[in-house]
Design a protein around this motif. Structure first.
Motif, PDB file in Angstrom:
ATOM      1  N   ASN A  29      19.481   4.137  -5.881  1.00  0.00           N
ATOM      2  CA  ASN A  29      18.737   5.137  -5.010  1.00  0.00           C
ATOM      3  C   ASN A  29      17.511   4.953  -5.014  1.00  0.00           C
ATOM      4  O   ASN A  29      16.555   5.953  -5.149  1.00  0.00           O
ATOM      5  CB  ASN A  29      19.217   6.347  -6.053  1.00  0.00           C
ATOM      6  CG  ASN A  29      19.220   7.507  -4.989  1.00  0.00           C
ATOM      7  OD1 ASN A  29      19.072   7.511  -3.589  1.00  0.00           O
ATOM      8  ND2 ASN A  29      18.822   8.652  -5.546  1.00  0.00           N
ATOM      9  N   ALA A  30      16.980   4.027  -5.002  1.00  0.00           N
ATOM     10  CA  ALA A  30      15.374   3.600  -4.753  1.00  0.00           C
ATOM     11  C   ALA A  30      14.731   4.164  -3.459  1.00  0.00           C
ATOM     12  O   ALA A  30      15.747   4.202  -2.758  1.00  0.00           O
ATOM     13  CB  ALA A  30      15.202   2.037  -4.787  1.00  0.00           C
ATOM     14  N   SER A  31      13.739   4.699  -3.443  1.00  0.00           N
ATOM     15  CA  SER A  31      13.152   5.201  -2.195  1.00  0.00           C
ATOM     16  C   SER A  31      13.003   3.894  -1.136  1.00  0.00           C
ATOM     17  O   SER A  31      12.870   2.686  -1.368  1.00  0.00           O
ATOM     18  CB  SER A  31      11.432   5.703  -2.541  1.00  0.00           C
ATOM     19  OG  SER A  31      10.771   4.391  -2.749  1.00  0.00           O
ATOM     20  N   ALA A  32      12.739   4.383   0.112  1.00  0.00           N
ATOM     21  CA  ALA A  32      12.477   3.575   1.290  1.00  0.00           C
ATOM     22  C   ALA A  32      11.286   2.703   1.022  1.00  0.00           C
ATOM     23  O   ALA A  32      11.434   1.541   1.375  1.00  0.00           O
ATOM     24  CB  ALA A  32      12.326   4.161   2.730  1.00  0.00           C
ATOM     25  N   GLU A  33      10.258   3.283   0.349  1.00  0.00           N
ATOM     26  CA  GLU A  33       9.123   2.550   0.167  1.00  0.00           C
ATOM     27  C   GLU A  33       9.299   1.168  -0.939  1.00  0.00           C
ATOM     28  O   GLU A  33       8.617   0.371  -0.727  1.00  0.00           O
ATOM     29  CB  GLU A  33       7.946   3.300  -0.283  1.00  0.00           C
ATOM     30  CG  GLU A  33       7.231   4.436   0.797  1.00  0.00           C
ATOM     31  CD  GLU A  33       8.203   5.750   0.853  1.00  0.00           C
ATOM     32  OE1 GLU A  33       9.278   5.569   0.326  1.00  0.00           O
ATOM     33  OE2 GLU A  33       7.791   6.493   1.743  1.00  0.00           O
ATOM     34  N   ALA A  34       9.950   1.601  -1.806  1.00  0.00           N
ATOM     35  CA  ALA A  34      10.323   0.725  -2.970  1.00  0.00           C
ATOM     36  C   ALA A  34      11.393  -0.417  -2.283  1.00  0.00           C
ATOM     37  O   ALA A  34      11.141  -1.678  -2.629  1.00  0.00           O
ATOM     38  CB  ALA A  34      10.831   1.511  -4.020  1.00  0.00           C
ATOM     39  N   GLN A  35      12.242  -0.055  -1.592  1.00  0.00           N
ATOM     40  CA  GLN A  35      13.264  -1.201  -0.785  1.00  0.00           C
ATOM     41  C   GLN A  35      12.364  -2.004   0.038  1.00  0.00           C
ATOM     42  O   GLN A  35      12.464  -3.167  -0.063  1.00  0.00           O
ATOM     43  CB  GLN A  35      14.109  -0.321  -0.120  1.00  0.00           C
ATOM     44  CG  GLN A  35      15.202   0.272  -1.046  1.00  0.00           C
ATOM     45  CD  GLN A  35      16.458   0.766  -0.267  1.00  0.00           C
ATOM     46  OE1 GLN A  35      16.958   0.118   0.491  1.00  0.00           O
ATOM     47  NE2 GLN A  35      16.864   1.993  -0.591  1.00  0.00           N
TER      48      GLN A  35
ATOM     49  N   GLN B 159       0.801  -1.068   0.035  1.00  0.00           N
ATOM     50  CA  GLN B 159      -0.129  -0.148  -0.135  1.00  0.00           C
ATOM     51  C   GLN B 159       0.861   1.129   0.256  1.00  0.00           C
ATOM     52  O   GLN B 159       0.580   2.159  -0.768  1.00  0.00           O
ATOM     53  CB  GLN B 159      -0.928   0.067   1.109  1.00  0.00           C
ATOM     54  CG  GLN B 159      -2.033  -1.006   1.165  1.00  0.00           C
ATOM     55  CD  GLN B 159      -3.174  -0.871   2.164  1.00  0.00           C
ATOM     56  OE1 GLN B 159      -3.510  -0.126   2.458  1.00  0.00           O
ATOM     57  NE2 GLN B 159      -3.612  -2.017   2.702  1.00  0.00           N
ATOM     58  N   ASN B 160       2.054   1.024   0.736  1.00  0.00           N
ATOM     59  CA  ASN B 160       2.763   2.421   0.940  1.00  0.00           C
ATOM     60  C   ASN B 160       3.514   2.604  -0.474  1.00  0.00           C
ATOM     61  O   ASN B 160       3.728   3.903  -0.809  1.00  0.00           O
ATOM     62  CB  ASN B 160       3.829   2.199   2.065  1.00  0.00           C
ATOM     63  CG  ASN B 160       3.283   2.345   3.433  1.00  0.00           C
ATOM     64  OD1 ASN B 160       2.316   3.110   3.518  1.00  0.00           O
ATOM     65  ND2 ASN B 160       3.998   1.824   4.496  1.00  0.00           N
ATOM     66  N   PHE B 161       3.774   1.693  -0.921  1.00  0.00           N
ATOM     67  CA  PHE B 161       4.754   1.648  -2.253  1.00  0.00           C
ATOM     68  C   PHE B 161       3.756   2.174  -3.513  1.00  0.00           C
ATOM     69  O   PHE B 161       4.113   3.182  -3.981  1.00  0.00           O
ATOM     70  CB  PHE B 161       5.083   0.331  -2.709  1.00  0.00           C
ATOM     71  CG  PHE B 161       5.971   0.401  -3.897  1.00  0.00           C
ATOM     72  CD1 PHE B 161       7.014   1.196  -4.334  1.00  0.00           C
ATOM     73  CD2 PHE B 161       5.562  -0.488  -4.934  1.00  0.00           C
ATOM     74  CE1 PHE B 161       7.779   1.275  -5.486  1.00  0.00           C
ATOM     75  CE2 PHE B 161       6.363  -0.557  -6.136  1.00  0.00           C
ATOM     76  CZ  PHE B 161       7.443   0.261  -6.304  1.00  0.00           C
ATOM     77  N   PHE B 162       2.575   1.591  -3.615  1.00  0.00           N
ATOM     78  CA  PHE B 162       1.776   1.932  -4.579  1.00  0.00           C
ATOM     79  C   PHE B 162       1.074   3.278  -4.457  1.00  0.00           C
ATOM     80  O   PHE B 162       0.547   3.987  -5.546  1.00  0.00           O
ATOM     81  CB  PHE B 162       0.987   1.023  -5.114  1.00  0.00           C
ATOM     82  CG  PHE B 162       1.509  -0.328  -5.756  1.00  0.00           C
ATOM     83  CD1 PHE B 162       1.763   0.002  -7.171  1.00  0.00           C
ATOM     84  CD2 PHE B 162       1.624  -1.467  -5.522  1.00  0.00           C
ATOM     85  CE1 PHE B 162       2.246  -1.008  -8.129  1.00  0.00           C
ATOM     86  CE2 PHE B 162       2.126  -2.509  -6.074  1.00  0.00           C
ATOM     87  CZ  PHE B 162       2.489  -2.198  -7.531  1.00  0.00           C
ATOM     88  N   ARG B 163       1.017   3.760  -3.240  1.00  0.00           N
ATOM     89  CA  ARG B 163       0.390   5.187  -2.967  1.00  0.00           C
ATOM     90  C   ARG B 163       1.518   6.154  -3.679  1.00  0.00           C
ATOM     91  O   ARG B 163       1.193   7.234  -4.293  1.00  0.00           O
ATOM     92  CB  ARG B 163       0.457   5.328  -1.547  1.00  0.00           C
ATOM     93  CG  ARG B 163      -0.473   6.588  -0.992  1.00  0.00           C
ATOM     94  CD  ARG B 163      -0.701   6.353   0.518  1.00  0.00           C
ATOM     95  NE  ARG B 163      -1.708   5.178   0.601  1.00  0.00           N
ATOM     96  CZ  ARG B 163      -1.614   4.389   1.570  1.00  0.00           C
ATOM     97  NH1 ARG B 163      -0.566   4.659   2.143  1.00  0.00           N
ATOM     98  NH2 ARG B 163      -2.507   3.649   1.806  1.00  0.00           N
ATOM     99  N   GLN B 164       2.890   5.728  -3.425  1.00  0.00           N
ATOM    100  CA  GLN B 164       3.801   6.665  -3.956  1.00  0.00           C
ATOM    101  C   GLN B 164       3.864   6.332  -5.645  1.00  0.00           C
ATOM    102  O   GLN B 164       4.086   7.669  -6.430  1.00  0.00           O
ATOM    103  CB  GLN B 164       5.221   6.287  -3.617  1.00  0.00           C
ATOM    104  CG  GLN B 164       6.467   6.905  -3.852  1.00  0.00           C
ATOM    105  CD  GLN B 164       7.582   6.523  -3.012  1.00  0.00           C
ATOM    106  OE1 GLN B 164       8.187   5.288  -3.663  1.00  0.00           O
ATOM    107  NE2 GLN B 164       8.209   7.275  -1.978  1.00  0.00           N
ATOM    108  N   VAL B 165       3.850   5.328  -5.953  1.00  0.00           N
ATOM    109  CA  VAL B 165       3.931   4.970  -7.709  1.00  0.00           C
ATOM    110  C   VAL B 165       2.911   5.537  -8.168  1.00  0.00           C
ATOM    111  O   VAL B 165       2.760   5.914  -9.503  1.00  0.00           O
ATOM    112  CB  VAL B 165       4.528   3.598  -7.759  1.00  0.00           C
ATOM    113  CG1 VAL B 165       4.067   3.411  -9.534  1.00  0.00           C
ATOM    114  CG2 VAL B 165       5.708   3.424  -7.425  1.00  0.00           C
TER     115      VAL B 165
END
Lengths: 164, 164, 164, 164
Positions: free
Chosen positions: B127-133, A133-139
């Motif tokens: 340099n991926a975001s923390a959320e992506a990691q 959820q956190n990731f796809f909120r960003q993407v």
């Protein structure tokens, strides 16, 4: 008028809790008289969603298979053999009026959610992890809609099909 | 022996900080005498990586384009016109010995990282975001290797090409 | 300016007389400093054309392979692994400035000539049978140009690249 | 058991005599309770075959479309949007138990017949020209079966589905 096509994507892991949700989701989709479309294989979320749909008389299930050698779920009515392997994930998203992800656990499912967003399709994610959820909120610019249950997914799908 | 092919993926947004990294990354890839492969368009990370590579004499750049109508970067030597739109992302991952993601910002890049994992390819993310990691730690079984700089990405790529 | 890409298609049968023509054709294409593109496999016309091209210093050969499991010719510099099986024939035609068919003997080659025509590409056919010539005269609106030798094919390709 | 899928291919030219045959062929396929699959567009043989099938209550028509922008025939029940342009011709052949060509007039149809042969599928050609018959006798190892009427095509398709 063609019936709406609802794409259901999710893990091919038979032991995931998403499998039980997919069974219910397939049934609910068929009860709406929508066409169920998925990856067509006899595994995990694909198999369960097809099985749930075929419990409903008059239902239609479409499988978009990666290759001639993939084992097809016995609950698929129409097997489209693409021969394009994992690139068939793009066809699943392009052909669906709404994409519902039953969990976002494996790499295949992630590619389907991402390709759906890339193709400007809405995605409803059922019971996705906090990390997803956190990731796809960003993407995804909020184009992934998160719900907890199959029933909520159906309600959201109705909204999307009405264009509201 | 064919030269290694390094796939570079990333946002088509020209204003992302990933663009400067891509320029440097393209240059470093070419200095290793590796072939640079990317999505071929004249946008964002694709354009910058190709430009960086072509600063190096003798470099080779390959673009895997979605369609005949996509604008091709002037720094692409060999344009492969797939006609399969976003499904070409799968060809990028299948054709690369190593995939390097310059940031994981947009849906297209996410699909490429996910398809690479699905095709059992290693992915180096710069340099991926923390959320992506956090997300890909959960999804990718640690097959996404996170680094901070283009130089670190090259070092990791050398390890992967040596099979270490 | 990108170098012209010349696609060479033809039988995968190693015993066809087209194989000797392909060897010569590959050499002539490389001598023009054009890029040779073909199906990339280590068979028949594909293998011979790549081998002929690599006799010329500085030549570039690109193979558009059907799958990860296809055996790649050792004379291919850049292997693009499409994963889309025979549908890759469409990519061969879309990516070529000119398509040259070395004989029109097998079903794969016929599909490539037909897809080239469908994509509004010119096709030069070397030493096609009378039956093939009669058929494509009917189907192709004279967009298939028939010649007898590799040298004549090169001359026709020059005309097409000049737009004459 | 899934119902047999019969792929019908042919010209998109609305003025071809093949269009009338396609209308009848679509009707006969639906009367056998087979699923009709074709290229899905609102043109020529595709449109007519779909229209014929939908005259029969309970029929199912599947369109394998090249792109999101293609106009879909109103008689298609299930539209699969491939996004792979002319490469979708390979999906049509892979997904069909039997391919029936209603005339072999245009380059698209030729590519479909050739890809079907390449994929080891049988092809029934209705009313093909003498030139087409001579050519495919040479290319196809007699895997193209020539008939004159839609009724004869149905009879041949029954034989093929029975494996006789």
């Amino acid at each position: 008028m063609r019936k709406p096509i609802i794409g259901v994507v999710g893990t091919s892991n038979d032991n995931s809790p998403a499998v039980d949700m997919a069974l219910k989701l397939g049934r609910l989709i068929a009860q709406e008289q929508w066409i169920l479309l998925n990856g067509g294989r006899n595994r995990g979320v694909m198999r369960a969603a097809s099985q749930g749909a075929k419990e409903v008389p008059g239902s239609i299930t479409v499988g978009i298979l990666p290759s001639e050698s993939a084992e097809i779920s016995p609950d698929i009515d129409i097997a489209v053999i693409t021969g394009i392997q994992n690139a068939r994930n793009n066809i699943i998203t392009l052909s669906s009026d709404v994409v519902i992800a039953c969990g976002i656990e494996g790499a295949g499912t992630v590619s389907e959610v991402a390709l759906a967003l890339k193709n400007s399709k809405s995605v409803i994610a059922v019971n996705a992890s906090a990390e997803a959820q956190n990731f796809f909120r960003q993407v995804g610019n909020n184009a992934v809609l998160h719900v907890q249950t199959p029933e909520e997914a159906i309600a959201k799908a109705k909204d999307l099909l009405r264009g509201t």
